[in-house]
Each structure stands twice: as C-alpha cells, then as structure tokens.
Design an enzyme around this catalytic site. Structure first.
Site, mmCIF file in Angstrom:
data_model
loop_
_atom_site.group_PDB
_atom_site.id
_atom_site.type_symbol
_atom_site.label_atom_id
_atom_site.label_comp_id
_atom_site.label_asym_id
_atom_site.label_seq_id
_atom_site.Cartn_x
_atom_site.Cartn_y
_atom_site.Cartn_z
ATOM 1 N N ASP A 29 0.938 -1.135 0.028
ATOM 2 C CA ASP A 29 -0.088 0.080 -0.054
ATOM 3 C C ASP A 29 0.947 1.212 0.071
ATOM 4 O O ASP A 29 1.330 1.537 1.195
ATOM 5 C CB ASP A 29 -0.942 -0.005 1.247
ATOM 6 C CG ASP A 29 -0.265 -0.279 2.512
ATOM 7 O OD1 ASP A 29 0.780 -1.146 2.416
ATOM 8 O OD2 ASP A 29 -0.845 0.082 3.567
ATOM 9 N N GLU A 50 12.052 2.410 7.985
ATOM 10 C CA GLU A 50 11.023 1.588 7.484
ATOM 11 C C GLU A 50 11.191 1.291 6.031
ATOM 12 O O GLU A 50 11.213 -0.146 5.593
ATOM 13 C CB GLU A 50 9.487 2.470 7.274
ATOM 14 C CG GLU A 50 8.480 1.491 6.733
ATOM 15 C CD GLU A 50 7.272 2.370 6.496
ATOM 16 O OE1 GLU A 50 5.987 1.620 6.428
ATOM 17 O OE2 GLU A 50 7.284 3.367 6.110
#
Length: 621
Positions: free
Chosen positions: A364, A559
């Site tokens: 996503d 991340e």
C-alpha cells in the site's frame, strides 16, 4: 576505558557544538567541527572524532539520562564499536524491547496512546467469543476513566465496521493466566506510528526475534496470530477496529515452521497451530467468490464501505477531485459527505474495493494494483498460498505420520496438500509466467490476460520453490539486473513507472523504493536454487545501505529506503517511519531490524569485514 561524565552538562556542550541543525541528532548534515574533547573529573581526556563516534556518544548519554542519574560511566569501546556489531547489538538488546507491547493492565496505556486517534475516550474492542477477556478489561475500565471497553457482536458486517468509524479503537489480543495473574501475551509492533500488531510485518519480525533468541516473544506472536483467526476470523491488517474486514499476506505456516526449527515445541503446540492455519486457509482464502477466483487461483479481496478510514485527509484528492464536480461540491466537502455516507457513488465504491484489496496485499500503495487489485491473481498471494500448501503437507508428513485429524469427519494426508500445491504451481506457471520477458506477472482473471507491470513480486516463486531451475536461471540472469540497485532491489523496475503522470501520487512500493520483505524473499529464493554468489551480493548491498545510513544518521533504522539516492530521505506518500526520534532510536523498525539480523546470519566472513569498513558495493560486485 571508561569516562565518568556529568550527563546534562556534556549533552548540552555536545549538542551546542555539533547539532547545528537542531534536530537532536548528530548526522552528516550537521556542520560542526566533528571533534569533541571528552574530559572527566579525574583529568582524563580524549577527542571523539567524526559523525559516527559523536552520534554514538550522544546515544549513550541519552540512554544514561533515562536512568535518572546525574553522572554516567561511558565506555569508550561503545563509542568506537564496529558499526555492524553495534547495530546488531542494539537491535537485539534494545530495539526489540522498545517495540514490545501487551494489551493488559500494565500495557494498555502505551498501546492506546498514539497519534492516530484524537478521541477523548480510548475504545478497546473485545471479541464476542472471549468472555474472560471482556470481564478482565471491564474491570480495568472501572479504574481508567478514559478507557471504554466494548464487546463486538458475533457477526461483524462491513456496515457494523463502518459504524465504528465514529469511535475507532484497538482490538483486544490474547491473554494468559499464570499463577493466578493475568497478563497480555506480548507482541512486537513495527514501530513509530505503527503501534499495533500488523499482519505480515509480524512474520518478518518473528524471524528476527528467533535469530536473537527472543523465543518467548516469537511464541507470543504465534499465539496472537491464532487468537486473531479464532476470534476475528482472520489475521488482521492490524488490530484496529477499522481493519476488521481486511487481512494481510498469509505467512502463518512459515512462522510455525520457523519456530519449530528454532525451538522444537511439543506436538500439541504444532497440532493447535496447524489446525488454525488450515482453518484460515479454508475460510479466509478458499471460499469461492471471495478471495478464490473461478480459475482456481487467488486474489486479495478486502471488504469494507467507503473511504479506508486510516488515511489522512487529502490522501485521495487525485481520485476524489474527479467525482466532486458531479455533486457540485468542493473536494473537501465531497470527501466529508462521502466518508459519512451522505453521498453514495457506486463507481467510487468500486474503486475503493480495489484500494482496500491493495492495502490487504501489504503493498500500500503501488501503481501495479491501483484501481485493479481485486481483478488480479497476483503472483504474491498465489506464491504464499502455494507455500501454505507445501508447509501443511510437510507438517502432516513429518509430525503426524501422514494422518492429521482436522475434525471429527475430516482427516488430511500430506499427499492431499501436495496435490493442491502441484495444481496451483501448474496454474501459476501457465497464467503468470512470461517466457519472453522472463517475469512472473499478475494475471487479470476478468480480462484473461497478464497484467504487464514489472514488480519485485516476480521473485516470490523462487522463495516458494515454484519456479523450475530453468525459470530460476532466467529470473536471476535476465530479470534481477532490471531491479538491482546499489542498495538492493527496488519494488518495481523504472520502466514500469515511466508512464505515470508526474502529478500522480508517488507510490511507495514502486521504483525507486526498497523494502525489507522483498530483499528477504529474494535472498531465500536465490539460496533455494543455489545462486550463492548472487545471494551474497544482494545481502551485502542491503546491509551496506542499512549500515551506511545508520552510521551517517545517528543510528537511524527506517521503514524503507529510496534506492536511487541510497537514503532514508523519502519523497513519497506517508513519508518514512522510524526516522523521527530525539538523541537515539530505541526501536529501529521491525522488519528492517529483522532483515539486518537475518542477513548477517547468511553473509560470509570476508564480506562482513567489508561491511564493517563500509566498502561501497559497486566496487565489490
């Protein structure tokens, strides 16, 4: 050698001299002299030189400050430590602890306090089938005026989930009682704003936990997976109310097998979890018309109504501004009315079915799946389910004498699951493999054609052992170079996003961004087919990027990365989690931590030495 230092005084002097941009870090972006004279009360002195050592000093002072002491003994060996050893040590001894949560009397405050929810009341939802948990949390509610505990109904519809958007909250996870004391079974979160248990993140995190001998935490992750399937019907995107209709990539059997290989649990543990994994496979993935398509392959297909709740205002402006004029409204007014279902639009609802399904995929977002996800038999989901089938076969054949009693009237053999896997492999190779390009493409089962988008998921069949040796050689020799960059593989090729409008959102799972799951799947896949030299190269490239970034940026473990500039500095939707902290990160980022520890278990000694020296990968390969 140790230096006894006054913490606040040394911190103030260090930051005043070296933190020239005032971000409470010492990085290569700071313009200080990059030399700090360390002096203690006994007259000892030494110059701490360079960004790396100065940031290490800052971190050690910050850790000492947390102990509420005026003075600290700073070990010089920790300031000058080999960066690879330091990063790995911090992950093992500090970061996993910083990411560990429980939902119980001791931990509920930490899990509820985050920047996602602004309500004065914190809602905690407990499943209908867990009366013990409901009673436990109701007792907790009595002593916490800001906590509201709600028991969910047995049947959770998309309409009900939509109604919770006015009072969003956390979903309860597993409790355990030992010696008359009830606690939450611990779990590990990704980090930053992701302050809950996420679906596929949890598998990679568990890999890292097992490597670092955090076995109890790994077992806790498995128990919480099982709890979610038993009580919420699926492994959730994350344990929040607005994710009740959405799962994530299935990696439960891989987690079970990893735990077995590391800790050899008793047969009853394996039986419990194998039954639940089969249950998930049957009820989440194999019901026709939902995530199973007529050709026998699977898709992502999340339920839900309207806008996904978790996105910030303005995220969907590129699509909403196309609909707002139809209703004579501004984009903001239309967004509000559509979100609250004052306006119904079937076409837009259809778009968001695809959007939710894309979020269910874990990717996503990506241009590969925007506006089309639910129509695709993705290579990713079918590779993962093939591995489910082969994992289940392996467990039945090796631990249950090829006869597994699933229920009173259902008994499975290993051959049964092997046959299912073989049928899936045949369909994947028939529908998704493209001989001409040497790439596994997603398959549009509605148009009955391949979806031409070159994505890193093409390497999943290596991880799952679906590809033939010939296909593997093509993927490695012809396809891998299209994805390979200085610091690893990108989420897609540059060619695949070349036609995307410059005004479109910058999708974070596409080129030029690099993600830990893609690297891990690739490494394992290369090793599965004996491409050891290629595996060593790709492991080195990724670990070099993590190490270089941490050395230059105060220990930052983010991340994801922008591989085009080999940096954590991201210009894309959602920014980059794991980069916001003062003085020291105490979390890193879950799957990035795991990829570092896993990569180090595979990297040969000569390359580890090169890694410690930060040797540029382009000079080695």
């Amino acid at each position: 050698m140790k230096f006894k230092l006054h913490i606040n005084q040394t911190l103030s002097q260090l930051l005043a001299q070296e933190d020239t941009d005032g971000d409470k870090k010492i990085t290569i972006d700071d313009k200080g002299p990059k030399s700090f004279l360390l002096q203690d009360e006994e007259g000892n002195s030494i110059a701490i030189e360079g960004t790396y050592q100065l940031s290490n000093l800052l971190q050690e002072l910050a850790l000492s400050k947390k102990e509420n002491s005026d003075f600290a003994e700073i070990n010089l060996d920790e300031i000058t430590e080999d960066p690879v050893k330091r990063i790995s040590r911090k992950i093992k001894d500090l970061y996993w602890n910083g990411l560990t949560r429980t939902i119980d009397a001791a931990g509920v405050k930490k899990i509820l306090e985050d920047d996602k929810i602004e309500n004065a009341v914190s809602y905690l939802y407990v499943p209908a089938g867990d009366g013990f948990a409901f009673e436990y949390f109701k007792n907790l509610e009595a002593s916490n005026p800001t906590l509201k505990v709600v028991q969910l109904p047995e049947n959770i519809s998309p309409e009900y989930v939509l109604s919770l958007n006015k009072k969003p909250g956390i979903l309860g996870l597993a409790l355990q009682t030992k010696k008359d004391k009830t606690d939450g079974i611990p779990f590990v979160v990704p980090g930053g704003r992701f302050n809950e248990m996420y679906g596929w993140d949890s598998y990679f995190i568990t890999m890292g936990l097992l490597i670092d001998d955090k076995t109890d935490l790994a077992f806790g992750m498995a128990e919480n997976f099982k709890y979610q399937i038993d009580h919420y019907g699926k492994i959730l995107n994350a344990n929040r109310s607005y994710y009740l209709t959405r799962t994530q990539p299935p990696l439960y059997t891989s987690l079970i097998i990893d735990i077995i290989e590391k800790s050899n649990p008793d047969i009853s543990w394996i039986e419990r979890h194998l039954k639940t994994a089969i249950k998930e496979y049957k009820t989440v993935w194999m019901e026709q018309g939902k995530r199973l398509t007529p050709n026998g392959l699977n898709r992502y297909r999340a339920e839900g109504i309207g806008l996904p709740f978790e996105v910030e205002e303005g995220h969907f402006d590129d699509i909403l501004e196309k609909y707002a004029p139809k209703y004579n409204l501004s984009t903001r007014e239309f967004e509000k009315k559509y979100l609250e279902r004052e306006i119904l639009d079937a076409d837009l609802d259809h778009y968001f079915t695809h959007d939710r399904s894309m979020r269910e995929s874990g990717h996503d977002t990506t241009n590969r799946l925007v506006g089309i996800c639910a129509d695709l038999n993705t290579v990713a989901i079918n590779s993962l389910l093939y591995k489910y089938e082969t994992d289940i076969s392996f467990l039945i054949s090796n631990y249950f004498s090829d006869k597994f009693i699933y229920s009173n009237d259902v008994v499975y053999s290993g051959d049964y699951w092997n046959q299912k896997a073989e049928e899936r492999k045949e369909r994947i190779n028939e529908l998704c493999w493209n001989e001409e390009t040497g790439i596994y493409f997603d398959y549009n089962f509605k148009l009955k054609e391949q979806h031409y988008f070159e994505a890193a998921t093409t390497f999943y069949p290596l991880w799952a052992k679906i590809a033939t040796q010939e296909q593997a050689e093509i993927l490695v020799q012809k396809t891998l170079p299209k994805f390979k960059m200085k610091g690893g593989i990108a989420g897609s090729t540059k060619l695949s996003v070349a036609g995307v409008s410059e005004h479109a959102p910058v999708r974070q799972w596409d080129y030029p961004f690099g993600w830990a799951p893609h690297q891990i799947f690739l490494w394992k896949g290369l090793l599965n087919y004996n491409f050891h030299n290629e595996a060593q190269e790709m492991i080195y490239r990724w670990l070099w990027l993590i190490t270089r970034n941490a050395v230059d940026y105060n220990g930052t473990i983010p991340e994801k990365f922008d591989l085009s500039i080999s940096s954590h500095k991201i210009f894309a939707e959602y920014g980059n989690v794991g980069t916001e902290f003062n003085y020291i990160t105490e979390e890193g980022f879950g799957w990035m931590n795991a990829s570092y520890q896993f990569g180090l278990t595979l990297l040969n000694p000569d390359l580890k030495k090169k890694l410690s020296d930060l040797t540029d990968p382009d000079t080695l390969f």
